[in-house]
Design a protein around this motif. Structure first.
Motif, PDB file in Angstrom:
ATOM      1  N   THR A   1       8.530   1.014   5.407  1.00 42.20           N
ATOM      2  CA  THR A   1       8.972   2.255   4.767  1.00 42.20           C
ATOM      3  C   THR A   1       8.373   2.399   3.355  1.00 42.20           C
ATOM      4  O   THR A   1       7.941   3.495   2.972  1.00 42.20           O
ATOM      5  CB  THR A   1      10.511   2.315   4.701  1.00 42.20           C
ATOM      6  OG1 THR A   1      10.992   1.034   4.297  1.00 42.20           O
ATOM      7  CG2 THR A   1      11.109   2.680   6.044  1.00 42.20           C
TER       8      THR A   1
ATOM      9  N   LYS B   1       5.659   1.034   2.336  1.00 45.42           N
ATOM     10  CA  LYS B   1       4.217   1.243   2.536  1.00 45.42           C
ATOM     11  C   LYS B   1       3.922   2.720   2.825  1.00 45.42           C
ATOM     12  O   LYS B   1       2.938   3.284   2.335  1.00 45.42           O
ATOM     13  CB  LYS B   1       3.777   0.378   3.716  1.00 45.42           C
ATOM     14  CG  LYS B   1       2.310   0.150   3.823  1.00 45.42           C
ATOM     15  CD  LYS B   1       2.093  -0.872   4.891  1.00 45.42           C
ATOM     16  CE  LYS B   1       0.633  -1.076   5.187  1.00 45.42           C
ATOM     17  NZ  LYS B   1       0.456  -2.115   6.183  1.00 45.42           N
TER      18      LYS B   1
ATOM     19  N   LYS C   1      -0.173  -5.936  -1.291  1.00 42.06           N
ATOM     20  CA  LYS C   1      -0.428  -5.652   0.133  1.00 42.06           C
ATOM     21  C   LYS C   1      -0.983  -4.253   0.329  1.00 42.06           C
ATOM     22  O   LYS C   1      -1.675  -3.981   1.315  1.00 42.06           O
ATOM     23  CB  LYS C   1       0.872  -5.788   0.926  1.00 42.06           C
ATOM     24  CG  LYS C   1       1.274  -7.220   1.120  1.00 42.06           C
ATOM     25  CD  LYS C   1       1.613  -7.500   2.543  1.00 42.06           C
ATOM     26  CE  LYS C   1       1.571  -8.991   2.783  1.00 42.06           C
ATOM     27  NZ  LYS C   1       2.302  -9.409   3.922  1.00 42.06           N
TER      28      LYS C   1
HETATM   29  C1  LIG Z   1       9.754  -2.476  -3.134  1.00 44.02           C
HETATM   30  C2  LIG Z   1      10.167  -1.614  -1.939  1.00 44.02           C
HETATM   31  C3  LIG Z   1       9.857  -0.168  -2.283  1.00 44.02           C
HETATM   32  C4  LIG Z   1       9.317  -2.038  -0.714  1.00 44.02           C
HETATM   33  O1  LIG Z   1       9.687  -1.272   0.414  1.00 44.02           O
HETATM   34  P1  LIG Z   1      10.005  -1.991   1.807  1.00 44.02           P
HETATM   35  O2  LIG Z   1      10.336  -0.973   2.788  1.00 44.02           O
HETATM   36  O3  LIG Z   1      11.002  -3.062   1.538  1.00 44.02           O
HETATM   37  O4  LIG Z   1       8.622  -2.701   2.138  1.00 44.02           O
HETATM   38  P2  LIG Z   1       7.617  -2.470   3.409  1.00 44.02           P
HETATM   39  O5  LIG Z   1       8.361  -2.768   4.640  1.00 44.02           O
HETATM   40  O6  LIG Z   1       6.970  -1.147   3.302  1.00 44.02           O
HETATM   41  O7  LIG Z   1       6.542  -3.609   3.107  1.00 44.02           O
HETATM   42  C5  LIG Z   1       5.140  -3.408   3.210  1.00 44.02           C
HETATM   43  C6  LIG Z   1       4.484  -4.764   3.106  1.00 44.02           C
HETATM   44  O8  LIG Z   1       4.778  -5.334   1.802  1.00 44.02           O
HETATM   45  C7  LIG Z   1       5.455  -6.594   1.953  1.00 44.02           C
HETATM   46  N1  LIG Z   1       6.495  -6.671   0.924  1.00 44.02           N
HETATM   47  C8  LIG Z   1       7.569  -5.870   0.773  1.00 44.02           C
HETATM   48  N2  LIG Z   1       8.280  -6.240  -0.304  1.00 44.02           N
HETATM   49  C9  LIG Z   1       7.636  -7.295  -0.830  1.00 44.02           C
HETATM   50  C10 LIG Z   1       7.875  -8.125  -1.964  1.00 44.02           C
HETATM   51  N3  LIG Z   1       8.915  -7.912  -2.767  1.00 44.02           N
HETATM   52  N4  LIG Z   1       7.008  -9.131  -2.199  1.00 44.02           N
HETATM   53  C11 LIG Z   1       5.931  -9.338  -1.389  1.00 44.02           C
HETATM   54  N5  LIG Z   1       5.643  -8.561  -0.315  1.00 44.02           N
HETATM   55  C12 LIG Z   1       6.491  -7.563  -0.050  1.00 44.02           C
HETATM   56  C13 LIG Z   1       6.054  -6.552   3.348  1.00 44.02           C
HETATM   57  O9  LIG Z   1       6.228  -7.842   3.861  1.00 44.02           O
HETATM   58  C14 LIG Z   1       5.022  -5.753   4.117  1.00 44.02           C
HETATM   59  O10 LIG Z   1       3.946  -6.600   4.471  1.00 44.02           O
HETATM   60  P3  LIG Z   1       3.111  -6.390   5.863  1.00 44.02           P
HETATM   61  O11 LIG Z   1       2.416  -5.054   5.729  1.00 44.02           O
HETATM   62  O12 LIG Z   1       2.171  -7.537   5.885  1.00 44.02           O
HETATM   63  O13 LIG Z   1       4.145  -6.400   6.928  1.00 44.02           O
HETATM   64  C15 LIG Z   1      11.672  -1.777  -1.575  1.00 44.02           C
HETATM   65  O14 LIG Z   1      11.914  -3.132  -1.265  1.00 44.02           O
HETATM   66  C16 LIG Z   1      12.635  -1.349  -2.663  1.00 44.02           C
HETATM   67  O15 LIG Z   1      12.984  -0.188  -2.757  1.00 44.02           O
HETATM   68  N6  LIG Z   1      13.081  -2.292  -3.511  1.00 44.02           N
HETATM   69  C17 LIG Z   1      14.015  -1.926  -4.593  1.00 44.02           C
HETATM   70  C18 LIG Z   1      13.349  -1.042  -5.645  1.00 44.02           C
HETATM   71  C19 LIG Z   1      12.211  -1.749  -6.356  1.00 44.02           C
HETATM   72  O16 LIG Z   1      12.384  -2.860  -6.835  1.00 44.02           O
HETATM   73  N7  LIG Z   1      11.064  -1.049  -6.447  1.00 44.02           N
HETATM   74  C20 LIG Z   1       9.902  -1.571  -7.093  1.00 44.02           C
HETATM   75  C21 LIG Z   1       9.821  -1.000  -8.450  1.00 44.02           C
HETATM   76  S1  LIG Z   1       8.417  -1.622  -9.297  1.00 44.02           S
END
Ligand SMILES: CC(C)(COP(=O)(O)OP(=O)(O)OC[C@H]1O[C@@H](n2cnc3c(N)ncnc32)[C@H](O)[C@@H]1OP(=O)(O)O)[C@@H](O)C(=O)NCCC(=O)NCCS
Length: 355
Positions: free
Chosen positions: A279, A281, A324
């Motif tokens: 999501t 991504k 990624k």
């Molecule tokens: C950060 C965030 C937006 C990522 O969204 P998500 O839906 O959890 O991540 P996705 O499923 O799209 O991940 C895409 C890829 O990134 C990787 N990934 C996701 N979070 C990761 C992390 N914290 N560290 C390393 N890799 C990560 C996944 O394993 C996936 O890898 P793949 O393509 O090899 O399967 C979400 O976790 C979130 O909203 N977190 C809280 C808010 C936040 O901290 N935002 C960042 C502000 S800088």
């Protein structure tokens, strides 16, 4: 600026040399002192440009020699710029040239990269091999060839001297498992992302941001809702619930940097129950598509430009997520809104402008 190895062509067997990654200000000063001696005093380069803005973004290696009486002498240094894999500022004190110092430094760099140390760790993520690149003076080309580098492309002039590009592919050590915050899970439903063209959509984005950054992560409301909001493009990710109703799942925004071919991606968040399975991504690819296709405020700001740099200030735990998506780390971590962040960038090639 000489960015190449500058020693005699036939290195002999190295004496008791060892190489370290500069990790303290004192080691960095020693490396810069070698460069000053070689490039400024010996070769006449301007000290004002010898140290430049790339230094903060590079890994620096320092080569030293242990003498029989136990004392240590500084021998040479090089720097390595991760986003381009480029080796530069290779400098060996005059008295150590021809003793294998240059080869020792280059081999140490290979090991540094192979082992994914220092800033190398960030650009190596997800890769199994990596190309080291150097612009070699023609007279030093043989030196690189002996170390297994290959010349690519035509010769060219740099700093008035004939140069060539030399490259060596390094096979990397297997990657250690990276921390995944939310674990990937297969997508169980479909999501869509839209550019917000109404205030009510933007308000929905802001509600998601407050839920994640203020309520979940503890950032202040003042930091969360900033002056960049009115000047940004906002995106709302939704999905359809079991009852057939639209549910808000995530958001992201693009703030075009005024006057620059760059913009900042920010406020990237997915509500906890929708995280994983790609999501986040999807948010990233959607915003890149928007920018690439010159839509919204991003399009206004990119008039006359062929590409823009997408910049992210990532919380440290999310760095791997951006890596990624192809974002490359620049520089050290820094404080922003009371939490450590790091900067990552990606170049976005824009579709040609229509007349
Ligand atoms: C950060 C965030 C937006 C990522 O969204 P998500 O839906 O959890 O991540 P996705 O499923 O799209 O991940 C895409 C890829 O990134 C990787 N990934 C996701 N979070 C990761 C992390 N914290 N560290 C390393 N890799 C990560 C996944 O394993 C996936 O890898 P793949 O393509 O090899 O399967 C979400 O976790 C979130 O909203 N977190 C809280 C808010 C936040 O901290 N935002 C960042 C502000 S800088």
């Amino acid at each position: 600026m000489a960015s190449t190895y500058n020693a005699p062509l036939v290195p002999s067997a190295a004496p008791a040399y060892s190489t370290v990654l500069c990790s303290t200000p004192e080691q960095m000063q020693r490396a810069l002192a070698i460069r000053h001696k070689v490039f400024c005093e010996e070769q006449g380069y301007d000290p004002a440009i010898e140290v430049d803005e790339l230094d903060a973004l590079c890994d620096h290696l320092l080569l030293t020699k242990k003498n029989e009486d136990g004392t240590e002498e500084d021998v040479g240094t090089l720097r390595w710029y991760p986003p381009k894999g480029k080796v530069g500022r290779v400098a060996v004190h005059k008295q150590f040239r021809g003793t294998g110092a240059g080869s020792t430094l280059c081999l140490a760099l290979e090991e540094h990269v192979r082992e994914r140390r220092g800033k190398a760790a960030d650009v190596m993520r997800g890769k199994t091999s990596f190309d080291l690149v150097a612009h070699s003076q023609k007279i030093a080309e043989v030196f690189y060839h002996r170390l297994g580098w290959e010349t690519v492309g035509e010769d060219f002039l740099e700093e008035g001297q004939p140069h060539c590009k030399v490259v060596k592919t390094i096979q990397l050590k297997p990657e250690p498992a990276i921390a995944v915050l939310n674990g990937s899970k297969p997508p169980t439903r479909s999501y869509s992302v839209r550019w917000c063209e109404t205030q009510s959509d933007i308000d929905r984005c802001i509600q998601i941001r407050i839920a994640v950054f203020v309520d979940e992560q503890g950032f202040s409301m003042e930091d969360e809702l900033d002056e960049k909001d009115p000047a940004s493009d906002h995106f709302l990710m939704t999905t359809v619930g079991a009852d057939g109703k639209e549910e808000d799942a995530g958001t992201i925004r693009w703030w075009p940097k005024p006057g620059l071919a760059a913009g900042k991606i920010g406020r990237v968040c997915v509500l906890p129950k929708y995280r994983g399975g790609g999501t986040g991504k999807l948010l990233m690819t959607s915003i890149e598509e928007h920018v690439r296709n010159r839509r919204g405020k991003a399009g206004e700001a990119s008039k006359g430009k062929e590409s823009v740099t997408a910049v992210v200030h990532s919380q440290m735990h999310a760095e791997g997520f951006y890596a990624k998506a192809g974002y490359v780390r620049e520089g050290d971590k820094f404080m922003e809104d009371g939490a450590f962040h790091c900067k990552l960038v990606k170049q976005i090639q824009l579709v040609p402008e229509t007349a």
